[in-house]
Design a protein around this motif. Structure first.
Motif, PDB file in Angstrom:
ATOM      1  N   ILE A  49      22.087  -6.734  34.971  1.00  0.00           N
ATOM      2  CA  ILE A  49      21.915  -7.759  33.941  1.00  0.00           C
ATOM      3  C   ILE A  49      22.236  -9.130  34.510  1.00  0.00           C
ATOM      4  O   ILE A  49      23.380  -9.405  34.895  1.00  0.00           O
ATOM      5  N   ALA A  50      21.219  -9.997  34.578  1.00  0.00           N
ATOM      6  CA  ALA A  50      21.383 -11.339  35.149  1.00  0.00           C
ATOM      7  C   ALA A  50      20.857 -12.397  34.180  1.00  0.00           C
ATOM      8  O   ALA A  50      20.174 -13.336  34.571  1.00  0.00           O
ATOM      9  N   ALA A  66      12.754  -7.042  33.079  1.00  0.00           N
ATOM     10  CA  ALA A  66      12.529  -7.670  31.774  1.00  0.00           C
ATOM     11  C   ALA A  66      12.995  -9.114  31.782  1.00  0.00           C
ATOM     12  O   ALA A  66      14.035  -9.436  32.367  1.00  0.00           O
ATOM     13  N   ASP A  67      12.214  -9.955  31.127  1.00  0.00           N
ATOM     14  CA  ASP A  67      12.592 -11.366  30.988  1.00  0.00           C
ATOM     15  C   ASP A  67      11.840 -11.937  29.795  1.00  0.00           C
ATOM     16  O   ASP A  67      10.686 -11.549  29.539  1.00  0.00           O
ATOM     17  N   ALA A  68      12.476 -12.854  29.068  1.00  0.00           N
ATOM     18  CA  ALA A  68      11.811 -13.491  27.926  1.00  0.00           C
ATOM     19  C   ALA A  68      10.562 -14.232  28.375  1.00  0.00           C
ATOM     20  O   ALA A  68       9.601 -14.378  27.608  1.00  0.00           O
ATOM     21  N   ASN A  69      10.563 -14.715  29.626  1.00  0.00           N
ATOM     22  CA  ASN A  69       9.383 -15.348  30.217  1.00  0.00           C
ATOM     23  C   ASN A  69       8.521 -14.247  30.832  1.00  0.00           C
ATOM     24  O   ASN A  69       8.692 -13.873  31.987  1.00  0.00           O
ATOM     25  N   LEU A  70       7.596 -13.710  30.036  1.00  0.00           N
ATOM     26  CA  LEU A  70       6.814 -12.556  30.472  1.00  0.00           C
ATOM     27  C   LEU A  70       5.959 -12.870  31.691  1.00  0.00           C
ATOM     28  O   LEU A  70       5.795 -12.009  32.576  1.00  0.00           O
ATOM     29  N   GLU A  71       5.407 -14.072  31.769  1.00  0.00           N
ATOM     30  CA  GLU A  71       4.577 -14.419  32.925  1.00  0.00           C
ATOM     31  C   GLU A  71       5.395 -14.380  34.216  1.00  0.00           C
ATOM     32  O   GLU A  71       4.928 -13.930  35.255  1.00  0.00           O
ATOM     33  N   VAL A  75      16.089  -4.268  36.019  1.00  0.00           N
ATOM     34  CA  VAL A  75      16.753  -5.576  36.064  1.00  0.00           C
ATOM     35  C   VAL A  75      16.358  -6.354  34.815  1.00  0.00           C
ATOM     36  O   VAL A  75      15.173  -6.417  34.459  1.00  0.00           O
ATOM     37  N   VAL A  76      17.336  -6.955  34.162  1.00  0.00           N
ATOM     38  CA  VAL A  76      17.084  -7.812  33.002  1.00  0.00           C
ATOM     39  C   VAL A  76      17.490  -9.232  33.370  1.00  0.00           C
ATOM     40  O   VAL A  76      18.653  -9.483  33.717  1.00  0.00           O
ATOM     41  N   GLY A  77      16.529 -10.139  33.313  1.00  0.00           N
ATOM     42  CA  GLY A  77      16.776 -11.530  33.695  1.00  0.00           C
ATOM     43  C   GLY A  77      16.346 -11.767  35.121  1.00  0.00           C
ATOM     44  O   GLY A  77      16.996 -11.287  36.053  1.00  0.00           O
ATOM     45  N   VAL A  78      15.237 -12.481  35.313  1.00  0.00           N
ATOM     46  CA  VAL A  78      14.701 -12.664  36.665  1.00  0.00           C
ATOM     47  C   VAL A  78      14.585 -14.144  37.008  1.00  0.00           C
ATOM     48  O   VAL A  78      13.599 -14.607  37.562  1.00  0.00           O
ATOM     49  N   GLY A  79      15.642 -14.876  36.667  1.00  0.00           N
ATOM     50  CA  GLY A  79      15.692 -16.294  37.001  1.00  0.00           C
ATOM     51  C   GLY A  79      16.170 -16.508  38.422  1.00  0.00           C
ATOM     52  O   GLY A  79      15.903 -15.700  39.316  1.00  0.00           O
ATOM     53  N   MET A  80      16.967 -17.565  38.629  1.00  0.00           N
ATOM     54  CA  MET A  80      17.382 -17.952  39.973  1.00  0.00           C
ATOM     55  C   MET A  80      18.113 -16.834  40.716  1.00  0.00           C
ATOM     56  O   MET A  80      17.852 -16.580  41.890  1.00  0.00           O
ATOM     57  N   MET A  81      19.035 -16.139  40.033  1.00  0.00           N
ATOM     58  CA  MET A  81      19.753 -15.032  40.670  1.00  0.00           C
ATOM     59  C   MET A  81      19.014 -13.718  40.514  1.00  0.00           C
ATOM     60  O   MET A  81      18.910 -12.924  41.454  1.00  0.00           O
ATOM     61  N   GLY A  82      18.498 -13.468  39.319  1.00  0.00           N
ATOM     62  CA  GLY A  82      17.857 -12.188  39.039  1.00  0.00           C
ATOM     63  C   GLY A  82      16.716 -11.846  39.968  1.00  0.00           C
ATOM     64  O   GLY A  82      16.505 -10.681  40.317  1.00  0.00           O
ATOM     65  N   GLN A  83      15.958 -12.855  40.406  1.00  0.00           N
ATOM     66  CA  GLN A  83      14.836 -12.592  41.308  1.00  0.00           C
ATOM     67  C   GLN A  83      15.300 -11.979  42.619  1.00  0.00           C
ATOM     68  O   GLN A  83      14.609 -11.140  43.210  1.00  0.00           O
ATOM     69  N   HIS A  84      16.478 -12.383  43.077  1.00  0.00           N
ATOM     70  CA  HIS A  84      17.006 -11.830  44.329  1.00  0.00           C
ATOM     71  C   HIS A  84      17.494 -10.390  44.122  1.00  0.00           C
ATOM     72  O   HIS A  84      17.383  -9.561  45.024  1.00  0.00           O
ATOM     73  N   HIS A  85      18.015 -10.109  42.945  1.00  0.00           N
ATOM     74  CA  HIS A  85      18.398  -8.734  42.624  1.00  0.00           C
ATOM     75  C   HIS A  85      17.166  -7.836  42.661  1.00  0.00           C
ATOM     76  O   HIS A  85      17.214  -6.728  43.204  1.00  0.00           O
ATOM     77  N   ALA A 114       6.859  -8.606  39.059  1.00  0.00           N
ATOM     78  CA  ALA A 114       6.492  -7.187  39.006  1.00  0.00           C
ATOM     79  C   ALA A 114       5.330  -6.896  39.948  1.00  0.00           C
ATOM     80  O   ALA A 114       5.314  -5.863  40.636  1.00  0.00           O
ATOM     81  N   ARG A 115       4.364  -7.796  39.971  1.00  0.00           N
ATOM     82  CA  ARG A 115       3.224  -7.620  40.903  1.00  0.00           C
ATOM     83  C   ARG A 115       3.696  -7.689  42.347  1.00  0.00           C
ATOM     84  O   ARG A 115       3.270  -6.908  43.205  1.00  0.00           O
ATOM     85  N   LYS A 116       4.588  -8.631  42.610  1.00  0.00           N
ATOM     86  CA  LYS A 116       5.065  -8.837  43.980  1.00  0.00           C
ATOM     87  C   LYS A 116       5.865  -7.642  44.489  1.00  0.00           C
ATOM     88  O   LYS A 116       5.759  -7.257  45.668  1.00  0.00           O
ATOM     89  N   PHE A 117       6.653  -7.040  43.594  1.00  0.00           N
ATOM     90  CA  PHE A 117       7.562  -5.980  44.035  1.00  0.00           C
ATOM     91  C   PHE A 117       7.179  -4.583  43.541  1.00  0.00           C
ATOM     92  O   PHE A 117       7.964  -3.643  43.670  1.00  0.00           O
TER      93      PHE A 117
END
Length: 316
Positions: free
Chosen positions: A70-71, A35-40, A6-16, A46-49
């Protein structure tokens, strides 16, 4: 087993990511990384899932994925999608397919050239109530469709958007209405203005869609204090009322009222399962690149109509 990312783990990407992790626990996919520009943020999820985090999607593209979701913001869809397509990876790109018709066409042509699956994430197509309504329409339960009216309104989310409501929300119902009529939109007329959107783009709109023998209406805004997501379908043989949120569907005619029996299920789960199946079996997605580009084209023309005050024809 399908290797996915998954690329992009914002509001929608996290649910994906959440849904793919569920599929991974069921042994249906391997969630290779996110992957996300916000590595933290990526590391936290990544830890959670139980997967690996990347700050650069190009590094994830080197992992030999079978499929990627891609989100990222719409303006980045072409750049990110082409990176994975050219690596031989099948792609699900969130709606709208791209920010311009030129970029949408580039994604579609690349997927065809490389022989990979391309699907666009129009999630409402996978809402159980919409699927049931399409089944009933196809069976002729409502007769010939005359009008389909959608209301998609609610308060503006806290996150700042760089797009207007037609592209962000209106595109959902443009796609669903075209799907129910079973044909592309022929003409578009829209009125839209800005009241509260800080970027100065439209935050409320009324869109009229013309078909060969019927009409669609989309009312959408970020001004209503409560969220409403409904669809009203009028046919020569009856009328149907659908609630996207409640996943409910009621039909009325001159003799009876009945409520459809619907097995409620998360639309996103339906969508991602369909994507996985299409990649595994080489099936054409329900919402392919062509459908995604049509919805985008109509949405862009609606914006142009709102600016010019003209009824516009949808070519192609």
């Amino acid at each position: 087993m399908l290797r996915v990312g998954v690329v992009g783990v914002g509001m929608m990407g996290q649910h994906h990511v959440r849904v793919y992790s569920e599929l991974a626990r069921e042994g249906r996919v391997e969630l290779v990384g996110i992957a996300d520009a916000n590595l933290e943020r990526a590391k936290e999820l990544a830890r959670k899932f139980g997967t690996k985090a990347y700050s650069d999607y190009r590094e994830l593209a080197k992992e030999g994925l079978d499929a990627v979701d891609i989100a990222v913001p719409t303006s980045l869809h072409r750049e990110v999608a082409l990176e994975f397509i050219e690596a031989g990876t099948s792609v699900l790109v969130e709606k709208p397919i791209a920010d311009t018709i030129e970029n949408a066409r580039a994604i579609i042509e690349a997927a065809e050239r490389e022989g990979v699956t391309l699907m666009v994430g129009h999630i409402e197509r996978f809402n159980p109530a919409v699927l049931k309504l399409k089944e009933l329409v196809s069976r002729g339960e409502l007769g010939r469709l005359v009008t389909v009216s959608a209301k998609r309104v609610g308060p503006m989310a806290a996150r700042i958007r760089d797009v207007g409501i037609i592209i962000d929300l209106g595109v959902h119902d443009i796609d669903v209405i075209s799907y129910l009529f079973g044909e592309p939109v022929k003409t578009v007329y829209a009125r839209a203005k800005n009241v509260v959107h800080p970027a100065g783009v439209e935050d409320h709109a009324l869109i009229t869609l013309g078909f060969d023998d019927g009409s669609g209406i989309v009312e959408t805004n970020w001004l209503t204090p409560h969220k409403t997501r409904t669809l009203t379908v009028v046919g020569t043989g009856g009328i149907a009322y659908l609630d996207y949120i409640e996943q409910s569907l009621k039909l009325y005619n001159s003799e009876w009222i009945k409520e459809a029996k619907i097995q409620k299920r998360e639309p996103l789960r339906n969508e991602l399962e369909h994507f996985v199946e299409c990649v595994e079996k080489g099936k054409r997605p329900i919402v392919d690149g062509k459908a995604g580009m049509h919805a985008l084209k109509v949405a862009l023309l609606a914006q142009e109509s709102a600016r010019t005050g003209k009824v516009l024809e949808v070519e192609g």
